[in-house]
Design an enzyme around this catalytic site. Structure first.
Site, PDB file in Angstrom:
ATOM      1  N   ASP A 129      -8.911  -1.777  11.488  1.00 59.28           N
ATOM      2  CA  ASP A 129      -7.484  -1.909  11.817  1.00 59.28           C
ATOM      3  C   ASP A 129      -6.693  -0.673  11.395  1.00 59.28           C
ATOM      4  O   ASP A 129      -5.873  -0.150  12.166  1.00 59.28           O
ATOM      5  CB  ASP A 129      -6.899  -3.152  11.140  1.00 59.28           C
ATOM      6  CG  ASP A 129      -7.367  -4.448  11.782  1.00 59.28           C
ATOM      7  OD1 ASP A 129      -7.885  -4.398  12.906  1.00 59.28           O
ATOM      8  OD2 ASP A 129      -7.219  -5.511  11.147  1.00 59.28           O
ATOM      9  N   ASP A 146       1.219   8.230   2.371  1.00 54.91           N
ATOM     10  CA  ASP A 146       1.316   7.333   1.201  1.00 54.91           C
ATOM     11  C   ASP A 146       0.467   6.080   1.423  1.00 54.91           C
ATOM     12  O   ASP A 146       0.908   4.967   1.162  1.00 54.91           O
ATOM     13  CB  ASP A 146       2.769   6.953   0.927  1.00 54.91           C
ATOM     14  CG  ASP A 146       2.955   6.364  -0.474  1.00 54.91           C
ATOM     15  OD1 ASP A 146       2.099   6.626  -1.343  1.00 54.91           O
ATOM     16  OD2 ASP A 146       3.938   5.645  -0.692  1.00 54.91           O
TER      17      ASP A 146
END
Length: 407
Positions: A129, A146
């Site tokens: 995913d 991040d």
């Protein structure tokens, strides 16, 4: 902002308890008052300028908004519904993003799995995913910058993992923040760039989309091993030969369960954790790994942790329940009546043959109702027996597929 009522997208929303806080924004759950049947949402409220933060806070809001608008539509990236300003604060208006509300984070899964690690089914699901999300956003020229367990969340509605929090994201070749990535998930080139920036030395290092592959590699290694790797990835031995350390982690795990065909995952992670960013696998190449051709079944722990609109009830029926059709129908009617207290039931299915004989599958219109039923029914007595509940993947249920091996 909690308990406030705000107007967004032509609807009234009640902002409820905070879901999480960062250095520049707080995320709240919100319920739609104008349309009570609408699913809840998330509100990311940026602190107003002057609230201990520079006026560039508006820039952070605009940057994340622009990224989410350009990346809108991909199933593995959090959906932005819209934006609005909240003027209820005494410190001035704050900028807000109205987002889809997601469920459990990979960080929570890691806490739950303790030292055992996540199942191969969850690890593979998450890897595929998020690699698809990265392939999409990298193709658009974005670097997330991040990626960490807290920024990967499960969507019960779409039955997939999604990437959130684009506050540090930037267009490749146009990095507009000095310090990127979180400690423990920071690529070597980002570590060097951050150090040079801190000492006032500019130029020489350019971070590319490869930093995201490094971060995801560390996340997946933590999911497989069940260990927090911050101290390991920062030690000199890791920098000198992380391949050998990865081999050791996988060798140790195989002794626990030698049946796990994990070498494809090991090789995938090595390609994502190459110290040289030029040699690091891209998201597109990583998706071609043979690891994704291996079928896995979910563990019971996965079905407890990952919400779904489908609830599975165990320890309700036994062989005697099937001997009389009339008695069987009475029991099912009682179950349906009890389950309907927590939401509208779309379907109810009871397999009469193995696998799954005696399990009761209840499909609700949404995962919120299923979660409410799970919390209420788990451990409750039904016909003298304690009910055991798990969720069940909606896609498997729709196909009529019952996992034969659930550990």
């Amino acid at each position: 902002m909690a308990a406030a009522v705000v107007e967004a997208l032509g609807r009234l929303w009640r902002v409820e308890a905070p879901l999480g806080r960062g250095s520049s924004a707080t995320v709240f759950q919100a319920r739609c008052l104008s349309h009570p049947g609408a699913p809840p949402a998330a509100v990311k409220a940026f602190l107003p300028p002057g609230a201990g933060l520079p006026a560039s806070e508006a820039y952070s809001f605009r940057k994340e908004r622009a990224a989410l608008e350009e990346l809108r539509g991909h199933r593995n990236i959090v959906t932005l519904y819209g934006v609005f300003s909240n003027c209820s604060s005494l410190r001035g208006p704050s900028y807000c993003l109205l987002l889809e509300l997601l469920d459990v984070s990979v960080s929570e899964l890691l806490v739950y799995s303790s030292q055992q690690g996540c199942s191969m089914w969850v690890t593979q699901h998450c890897a595929k995913d998020i690699l698809e999300a990265l392939d999409f956003l990298h193709h658009k020229g974005y670097v997330h910058a991040d990626l960490k367990p807290r920024n990967i969340l499960w969507s019960a509605k779409e039955e997939c993992f999604k990437l959130i929090d684009f506050g540090l994201s930037f267009k490749e070749g146009n990095q507009d923040v000095k310090y990127i990535q979180t400690d423990g998930y920071r690529a070597p080139e980002a570590e060097l760039q951050n150090y040079l920036s801190k000492t006032g030395i500019q130029g020489g290092i350019e971070c590319t989309s490869a930093v995201d592959l490094w971060s995801l590699g560390v996340v997946l290694l933590e999911m497989f091993s069940g260990m927090k790797l911050k101290q390991i990835v920062q030690c000199p031995e890791w920098r000198a030969n992380n391949s050998a350390i990865i081999d050791h982690i996988f060798a140790s795990k195989r002794r626990v369960n030698s049946a796990i065909p994990a070498y494809h995952l090991r090789d995938l992670l090595k390609s994502m954790l190459h110290n040289d960013q030029e040699k690091r696998a891209s998201a597109a190449k990583a998706l071609c790994s043979p690891f994704f051709s291996i079928p896995f079944a979910p563990h019971t722990e996965d079905l407890v942790m990952l919400p779904s609109p489908v609830l599975r009830l165990l320890n309700i029926l036994n062989d005697a329940s099937f001997q009389s059709e009339e008695e069987f129908e009475d029991i099912i009617d009682d179950i349906k009546e009890e389950c309907s207290k927590y939401g509208q039931i779309v379907s109810l299915f009871v397999p009469k043959e193995s696998p799954g004989k005696g399990h009761v599958f209840v499909e609700y219109t949404n995962a919120g109702d299923s979660k409410a039923a799970q919390q209420a029914l788990s451990g409750k007595r039904f016909d003298g027996k304690f009910v055991v509940t798990t969720f069940y993947p909606l896609s498997a249920y729709k196909r009529g597929y019952l996992y034969q091996t659930v550990f």
